[in-house]
Design an enzyme around this catalytic site. Structure first.
Site, PDB file in Angstrom:
ATOM      1  N   LYS A  92      -7.274   8.239  -0.219  1.00 47.24           N
ATOM      2  CA  LYS A  92      -8.460   8.646   0.579  1.00 47.24           C
ATOM      3  C   LYS A  92      -9.055   9.967   0.114  1.00 47.24           C
ATOM      4  O   LYS A  92      -9.117  10.937   0.875  1.00 47.24           O
ATOM      5  CB  LYS A  92      -8.085   8.761   2.059  1.00 47.24           C
ATOM      6  CG  LYS A  92      -7.742   7.442   2.717  1.00 47.24           C
ATOM      7  CD  LYS A  92      -7.709   7.599   4.217  1.00 47.24           C
ATOM      8  CE  LYS A  92      -7.386   6.320   4.933  1.00 47.24           C
ATOM      9  NZ  LYS A  92      -6.045   5.808   4.676  1.00 47.24           N
ATOM     10  N   PHE A  93      -9.512   9.989  -1.130  1.00 49.22           N
ATOM     11  CA  PHE A  93     -10.085  11.228  -1.655  1.00 49.22           C
ATOM     12  C   PHE A  93     -11.339  11.611  -0.861  1.00 49.22           C
ATOM     13  O   PHE A  93     -12.151  10.754  -0.498  1.00 49.22           O
ATOM     14  CB  PHE A  93     -10.428  11.057  -3.143  1.00 49.22           C
ATOM     15  CG  PHE A  93      -9.218  10.791  -3.997  1.00 49.22           C
ATOM     16  CD1 PHE A  93      -8.060  11.551  -3.861  1.00 49.22           C
ATOM     17  CD2 PHE A  93      -9.234   9.772  -4.942  1.00 49.22           C
ATOM     18  CE1 PHE A  93      -6.940  11.314  -4.649  1.00 49.22           C
ATOM     19  CE2 PHE A  93      -8.122   9.525  -5.739  1.00 49.22           C
ATOM     20  CZ  PHE A  93      -6.977  10.294  -5.586  1.00 49.22           C
TER      21      PHE A  93
ATOM     22  N   ASP B  10      -3.613   4.386  -1.725  1.00 52.73           N
ATOM     23  CA  ASP B  10      -4.543   4.821  -0.669  1.00 52.73           C
ATOM     24  C   ASP B  10      -4.436   6.335  -0.488  1.00 52.73           C
ATOM     25  O   ASP B  10      -3.724   6.802   0.393  1.00 52.73           O
ATOM     26  CB  ASP B  10      -4.182   4.062   0.623  1.00 52.73           C
ATOM     27  CG  ASP B  10      -4.997   4.520   1.813  1.00 52.73           C
ATOM     28  OD1 ASP B  10      -6.146   4.970   1.607  1.00 52.73           O
ATOM     29  OD2 ASP B  10      -4.487   4.432   2.945  1.00 52.73           O
TER      30      ASP B  10
ATOM     31  N   ASP C 130     -13.841  14.984  -1.228  1.00 51.21           N
ATOM     32  CA  ASP C 130     -14.077  16.323  -1.782  1.00 51.21           C
ATOM     33  C   ASP C 130     -15.438  16.326  -2.498  1.00 51.21           C
ATOM     34  O   ASP C 130     -16.187  15.347  -2.410  1.00 51.21           O
ATOM     35  CB  ASP C 130     -12.918  16.677  -2.744  1.00 51.21           C
ATOM     36  CG  ASP C 130     -12.593  18.169  -2.728  1.00 51.21           C
ATOM     37  OD1 ASP C 130     -13.548  18.980  -2.808  1.00 51.21           O
ATOM     38  OD2 ASP C 130     -11.405  18.532  -2.654  1.00 51.21           O
TER      39      ASP C 130
ATOM     40  N   ASN D  21     -17.242  16.712  -8.438  1.00 50.91           N
ATOM     41  CA  ASN D  21     -16.401  17.011  -9.601  1.00 50.91           C
ATOM     42  C   ASN D  21     -14.918  16.783  -9.299  1.00 50.91           C
ATOM     43  O   ASN D  21     -14.175  16.244 -10.124  1.00 50.91           O
ATOM     44  CB  ASN D  21     -16.629  18.469 -10.036  1.00 50.91           C
ATOM     45  CG  ASN D  21     -15.848  18.808 -11.280  1.00 50.91           C
ATOM     46  OD1 ASN D  21     -16.062  18.213 -12.331  1.00 50.91           O
ATOM     47  ND2 ASN D  21     -14.916  19.743 -11.152  1.00 50.91           N
ATOM     48  N   THR D  22     -14.511  17.140  -8.088  1.00 49.21           N
ATOM     49  CA  THR D  22     -13.089  17.022  -7.736  1.00 49.21           C
ATOM     50  C   THR D  22     -12.686  15.572  -7.495  1.00 49.21           C
ATOM     51  O   THR D  22     -11.630  15.132  -7.971  1.00 49.21           O
ATOM     52  CB  THR D  22     -12.781  17.898  -6.495  1.00 49.21           C
ATOM     53  OG1 THR D  22     -13.185  19.231  -6.793  1.00 49.21           O
ATOM     54  CG2 THR D  22     -11.314  17.876  -6.150  1.00 49.21           C
TER      55      THR D  22
ATOM     56  N   GLN E 239      -4.564   2.697  16.658  1.00 50.50           N
ATOM     57  CA  GLN E 239      -5.701   1.909  16.166  1.00 50.50           C
ATOM     58  C   GLN E 239      -6.650   1.597  17.336  1.00 50.50           C
ATOM     59  O   GLN E 239      -6.212   1.126  18.372  1.00 50.50           O
ATOM     60  CB  GLN E 239      -5.217   0.601  15.528  1.00 50.50           C
ATOM     61  CG  GLN E 239      -4.320   0.806  14.313  1.00 50.50           C
ATOM     62  CD  GLN E 239      -5.066   1.354  13.098  1.00 50.50           C
ATOM     63  OE1 GLN E 239      -6.276   1.603  13.147  1.00 50.50           O
ATOM     64  NE2 GLN E 239      -4.351   1.558  12.011  1.00 50.50           N
TER      65      GLN E 239
ATOM     66  N   LYS F  28       0.845  -1.199   0.000  1.00 52.16           N
ATOM     67  CA  LYS F  28       0.000   0.000   0.000  1.00 52.16           C
ATOM     68  C   LYS F  28       0.878   1.245   0.000  1.00 52.16           C
ATOM     69  O   LYS F  28       1.781   1.373   0.823  1.00 52.16           O
ATOM     70  CB  LYS F  28      -0.907   0.026   1.240  1.00 52.16           C
ATOM     71  CG  LYS F  28      -1.837   1.236   1.250  1.00 52.16           C
ATOM     72  CD  LYS F  28      -2.873   1.124   2.341  1.00 52.16           C
ATOM     73  CE  LYS F  28      -2.396   1.668   3.653  1.00 52.16           C
ATOM     74  NZ  LYS F  28      -2.449   3.143   3.767  1.00 52.16           N
TER      75      LYS F  28
ATOM     76  N   GLY G 274       0.794  -2.382   8.696  1.00 55.35           N
ATOM     77  CA  GLY G 274       1.942  -1.506   8.497  1.00 55.35           C
ATOM     78  C   GLY G 274       2.975  -1.665   9.583  1.00 55.35           C
ATOM     79  O   GLY G 274       3.859  -2.535   9.511  1.00 55.35           O
ATOM     80  N   ARG G 275       2.874  -0.818  10.613  1.00 52.34           N
ATOM     81  CA  ARG G 275       3.933  -0.714  11.621  1.00 52.34           C
ATOM     82  C   ARG G 275       4.357  -2.014  12.302  1.00 52.34           C
ATOM     83  O   ARG G 275       5.552  -2.160  12.606  1.00 52.34           O
ATOM     84  CB  ARG G 275       3.548   0.353  12.658  1.00 52.34           C
ATOM     85  CG  ARG G 275       3.646   1.757  12.094  1.00 52.34           C
ATOM     86  CD  ARG G 275       2.881   2.761  12.921  1.00 52.34           C
ATOM     87  NE  ARG G 275       1.434   2.543  12.823  1.00 52.34           N
ATOM     88  CZ  ARG G 275       0.524   3.279  13.443  1.00 52.34           C
ATOM     89  NH1 ARG G 275       0.901   4.276  14.218  1.00 52.34           N
ATOM     90  NH2 ARG G 275      -0.766   3.020  13.287  1.00 52.34           N
TER      91      ARG G 275
ATOM     92  N   THR H 293     -10.303   3.473  11.302  1.00 50.12           N
ATOM     93  CA  THR H 293     -10.108   2.505  12.397  1.00 50.12           C
ATOM     94  C   THR H 293      -9.463   3.148  13.635  1.00 50.12           C
ATOM     95  O   THR H 293      -9.347   2.503  14.665  1.00 50.12           O
ATOM     96  CB  THR H 293      -9.227   1.341  11.921  1.00 50.12           C
ATOM     97  OG1 THR H 293      -8.010   1.893  11.393  1.00 50.12           O
ATOM     98  CG2 THR H 293      -9.910   0.526  10.851  1.00 50.12           C
TER      99      THR H 293
END
Ligand SMILES: O=C(O)c1cc(=O)[nH]c(=O)n1[C@@H]1O[C@H](COP(=O)(O)O)[C@@H](O)[C@H]1O
Length: 243
Positions: free
Chosen positions: A66-67, A64, A69, A72-73, A199, A37, A219-220, A128
């Site tokens: 994470k849009f 990732d 808005d 249109n954007t 988390q 990711k 991840g971590r 999360t």
């Protein structure tokens, strides 16, 4: 299924690192990992060349960004992102129905223009890192947390998205309601030996998989471990017990 096979297919390692050099070093150390990711930190730092690096190593990519808005954007952003030929792409469900529909259509258009496979577009239901208490007291959402996550998932499904990102604690309920063809991707997954950090709605990798997740995002626990390969192998072993 042998040790590691389930993890290789269904665990996505989050490359939340500051630069390309650090990302390459991790990807090359974690040679058995097939799905990575790229999130806000790394993409903001490197731009699309990080995607080329992963593709040249035959890795699958979850972009990732994470849009969040107006219709249109987000449509424009999804059209552009889909041209990269990534496997998964994220948008916040809170953009609303109109934006989710526009984003879905735009991702198809962008991919077709570039002659690549369209990404699976998935919506964040509720981060999360948000607890039930924060949902009620900070975000002022009057629904119980599982009900809120379900409503966000249903709106995403009705808007034509391929799936959602949810915590492992909600995945069983979403699987039951949204069906087997709806992708459920779970971050916030923690082996018993790892720190939960920020988390708030965690389960272990095996519990999340048993509950019905298609993919786990971790991840971590791997990327900040003293020995990332060892951490990966421990997760592979945990998962092989349920394979
Ligand atoms: O979209 C995501 O991947 C995401 C959604 C969410 O609700 N929670 C969440 O943690 N994530 C991402 O999943 C990854 C989890 O990383 P660790 O907490 O380090 O395992 C991070 O890259 C987050 O940006």
């Amino acid at each position: 299924m042998g040790s590691g096979e389930l993890a290789q297919k269904r665990v996505i390692v989050a490359l939340d690192v500051p630069d390309e050099e650090t990302a390459i070093a991790l990807v090359d150390r974690l040679e058995d990992v097939t799905f990575f990711k790229v999130g806000l930190e790394l993409f903001t730092s490197t731009g699309p060349k990080i995607l080329e690096m992963l593709k040249s190593r035959q890795k699958r990519i979850f972009l990732d960004l994470k849009f969040d808005d107006i219709p249109n954007t987000v449509a424009g952003a999804c059209r552009s992102a889909a041209r990269y030929g990534v496997d998964l792409l994220t948008i916040h469900a809170t953009c609303g129905r109109e934006a989710l529909k526009a984003a879905t259509e735009a991702a198809q258009v962008g991919a077709a223009q570039a002659g690549v496979k369209p990404p699976k577009l998935i919506a964040i239901t509720l981060l999360t890192s948000i607890s039930a208490r924060q949902l009620a007291f900070d975000l002022k959402i009057p629904l119980e947390l599982p009900e809120y996550a379900l409503q966000m998932a249903l709106m995403a499904q009705e808007s034509g998205l391929d799936g959602v990102v949810c915590s492992p604690q909600e995945v069983a309920q979403l699987r039951q309601t949204c069906g087997d063809d709806f992708l459920l991707v779970c971050p916030g997954v923690r082996p018993t030996w790892a720190d939960t950090a920020d988390q708030k709605r965690s389960l272990t990798p095996a519990q999340a998989m048993i509950a019905g997740a298609d993919y786990l995002v971790i991840g971590r626990p791997i990327t900040t471990a003293a020995d990332p390969e060892l951490a990966w192998n421990r997760i592979c072993e945990d998962l092989s017990a349920i394979a």
